[in-house]
Enzyme design. Structure first.
Site, short mmCIF file in Angstrom:
data_model
loop_
_atom_site.label_atom_id
_atom_site.label_comp_id
_atom_site.label_asym_id
_atom_site.label_seq_id
_atom_site.Cartn_x
_atom_site.Cartn_y
_atom_site.Cartn_z
N GLU B 72 40.21 44.81 -58.93
CA GLU B 72 40.94 45.40 -60.06
C GLU B 72 40.27 45.13 -61.40
O GLU B 72 40.29 45.97 -62.30
CB GLU B 72 42.39 44.88 -60.10
N HIS B 141 55.26 41.28 -55.30
CA HIS B 141 55.20 42.73 -55.15
C HIS B 141 56.45 43.41 -55.71
O HIS B 141 56.78 44.53 -55.32
CB HIS B 141 55.07 43.12 -53.67
#
Lengths: 317, 338
Positions: B72, B141
């Site tokens: 990322e 998450h």
């Protein structure tokens, strides 16, 4: 060096490298002299001793080629084409600086000469350089990009991520490692448990040059850049060199692990010896060149000094 | 599929054509890529056949959709480099929790690049990411991190709540010459509503009134706006419901206008409470319209704790239309409804 080098170098390029290196050197020496007076309120990471790397590389780049720099910006930015006045005014914190007084020493900008910016958080701009290469590929352009960084940046995860990305997507980017053997005051053997070129070789072809020898850089960078242009794929070039000054500031480095020989380690002295031996220049001409550059530095300082500071309301602009 | 259970009741008023939230995002992306060859998309699984929960499937220009390694930080730097050299990237993260891996690039690079060079360059970079709780997805998450990013100068933050806004705000984000982060709540993806086929943009910084009332101003974002609207409609609450749509820039005029009318403020934002969007809106209203407030402002958000995983704990942790509705009824009563 032998005159055999003459076969590999265009005399105009030799002169160009000498001039580029001398501009960076003489400017850095002037900065070092002025720095204690606080006219430049910004950290300076001087490039003395390392000038051959960017000077040799930039002989092979065009203005369209994009180069992403780290914090040690001065010599590579000047070599790529950043005008001396704009750099000096930025160091002086004036609105006529290349980043309009918002960047300082570590954030230089000159899109006309393929400098879309530089970054002081070590390593990250490597990825930005890969992005410029992605742009070239997606837009069907011809330009290549250079991610320009030091040995310490290879400690960062983004270095490995960026090589992986560039190799997977086959992007026209040159990874240029200007390895001065030091991460601040830490020697490379203590900050890297790997061999830099060895790691890079798992992702792309690797070239190596003696970064204190402009002719070596010129030759190897020439091959590396040509390969990026022809294959449109990433290539790595490591140039080992020496940092004469402390990581930051105007003082000479005094680390025991970093001994400097001002004759054999000096890329400018080495190129001048070669050029005189090959009758490409005379000592008198070198003196004239040095004087000419001093006048340019005088002009840049004068330009900076008479340029305005930003107004306080500029703070929220 | 667990996701099928998480369909909110919200339906926008009938229009010419109803489209799901996810399809509105897909249509905006596809139209932008067809319109402008500089627009491209990249991210983990961006090129997968399921295409980011369906938002990237069946695109007209697959050659401009790049699947990326799960790097990322580098991905974000690459997108920045492309944006600086003439492209208009849409960088996609499947969950906003992964943005944290790229904090150096987002905060030190993307957000600062234009100001470090005094705006001499454009950074037309869109960072899409999905937020929202999952099926026992737990602490890593399920976050909604809009407040964290809204704090950083140089980042615009948008949070569409309706399919219409999803398309219009995404197109505005792609069109914008500065970095824009779009946070998309996963639970909104299946909601449908009227969406014009043609391309259109919604100005960044322009909120909207989702429900008219006079007793209480509720400022609510993303799914929280839809949950509050559901509560208003089911319970007949006298609430002036403002969806800012853009967190940054923030439509303070609309919020102050409403507070001037109602004299009361509740902010519903699904994020951690400390120093977040709800805290910012509450603080600004206190600074700018203290004399209009008849009572202290209130906030609804997540508890000051990380997300649990087990079902009973999840149900206790997350606000719902019912918990929002009950809180409002306790405050302004049910009998004053319009």
């Amino acid at each position: 060096m032998s005159t055999a080098e003459l076969d590999t170098i265009n005399p105009a390029d030799a002169l160009r490298m000498l001039r580029t290196m001398r501009v960076a050197r003489q400017m850095s020496q002037r900065i070092a002299k002025l720095y204690p007076t606080d006219v430049m309120e910004t950290p300076v990471h001087l490039c003395i001793g390392q000038e051959a790397v960017s000077a040799g590389l930039c002989c092979h780049l065009t203005d369209a080629d994009q180069m992403l720099l780290g914090h040690r910006t001065h010599a590579p930015a000047l070599a790529k084409g950043l005008p001396l006045r704009k750099l000096m005014a930025e160091l002086y914190g004036r609105t006529t600086g290349c980043s309009h007084a918002r960047g300082g020493s570590m954030h230089v900008f000159d899109p006309e000469h393929g400098l879309p910016g530089s970054s002081a958080i070590v390593g990250g701009s490597i990825a930005v350089g890969v992005g410029a290469a992605l742009s070239s590929k997606l837009s069907g352009s011809d330009f290549i990009s250079v991610s320009y960084f030091g040995d310490a940046a290879t400690n960062a995860g983004v270095f490995h991520e960026s090589m992986n990305f560039a190799a997977l997507k086959q992007l026209p980017v040159l990874f240029l490692c200007e390895n001065n053997g030091l991460s601040n005051v830490m020697p490379v053997a203590e900050h890297a448990a790997y061999e830099i070129a060895g790691v890079a070789s798992q992702f792309m072809p690797v070239f190596r040059a003696d970064g204190t020898d402009a002719l070596s850089v010129y030759r190897e960078a020439g091959k590396a850049v040509r390969q990026v242009r022809e294959t449109r794929a990433p290539v790595f070039l490591e140039c080992t060199t020496k940092r004469w000054m402390k990581h930051q500031g105007h003082e000479r480095d005094d680390l025991e692990i970093n001994p400097i020989d001002p004759v054999t380690d000096c890329p400018i002295a080495r190129l001048e010896r070669f050029m005189i031996g090959a009758s490409l220049i005379t000592p008198r001409e070198i003196l004239a060149l040095a004087k000419e550059i001093e006048a340019e530095i005088d002009d840049a300082i004068e330009f900076a000094e008479r340029s305005p500071y930003p107004q306080p309301e500029f703070v929220e602009a | 599929m667990p996701w099928s259970r998480f369909d909110s009741n919200y339906r926008a008023p009938a229009g010419e054509r109803d489209l799901a939230f996810v399809d509105a995002i897909r249509e905006a992306t596809d139209q932008a890529m067809c319109l402008d060859p500089r627009v491209f998309a990249m991210g983990l699984d961006a090129d997968d056949k399921f295409g980011v929960f369906g938002s990237m499937r069946d695109m007209t220009h697959p050659e401009r959709i790049l699947g990326t390694p799960i790097s990322e930080n580098a991905n974000t730097g690459v997108a920045l480099g492309a944006a600086l050299t003439g492209m208009r990237p849409i960088l996609i993260n499947l969950r906003n929790d992964f943005l944290l891996v790229a904090m150096d690039q987002i905060v030190n690079y993307v957000a600062k690049w234009q100001s470090m060079f005094d705006g001499q360059c454009a950074v037309p970079l869109v960072m899409r990411s999905v937020i929202g709780r999952g099926w026992g997805c737990g602490a890593q998450h399920s976050q909604s991190l809009q407040g964290l990013f809204a704090q950083i100068p140089g980042l615009k933050v948008v949070m569409p709540a309706t399919p219409y806004d999803a398309k219009g705000l995404l197109l505005s984000a792609i069109k914008d010459d500065s970095p824009v982060m779009m946070f998309e709540h996963r639970w909104l993806y299946k909601n449908t509503g009227p969406v014009p086929e043609e391309m259109y943009t919604i100005p960044l910084g322009q909120g909207q009134r989702l429900h008219e009332g006079s007793s209480l101003t509720v400022v609510a974002t993303s799914l929280a706006a839809i949950h509050t609207l559901t509560a208003c409609e089911q319970r007949g609450l006298d609430v002036d419901l403002i969806d800012p749509r853009t967190i940054k820039p923030l439509d303070m005029d609309l919020i102050l206008d409403s507070v001037s009318k109602t004299g009361r403020l509740l902010v519903v934002d699904y994020d951690f409470p400390f120093g977040g969007v709800a805290a910012e809106i509450t603080s600004r209203v206190c600074e700018q319209a203290f004399d209009r407030l008849r009572e202290p402002p209130q906030r609804i958000g997540f508890p000051e704790a990380n997300m649990p995983a087990s079902g009973p704990l999840e149900r206790a942790y997350y606000p719902t239309p019912d918990t929002i509705g009950e809180r409002i009824e306790r405050w302004i009563g049910v009998e004053v409804c319009a």
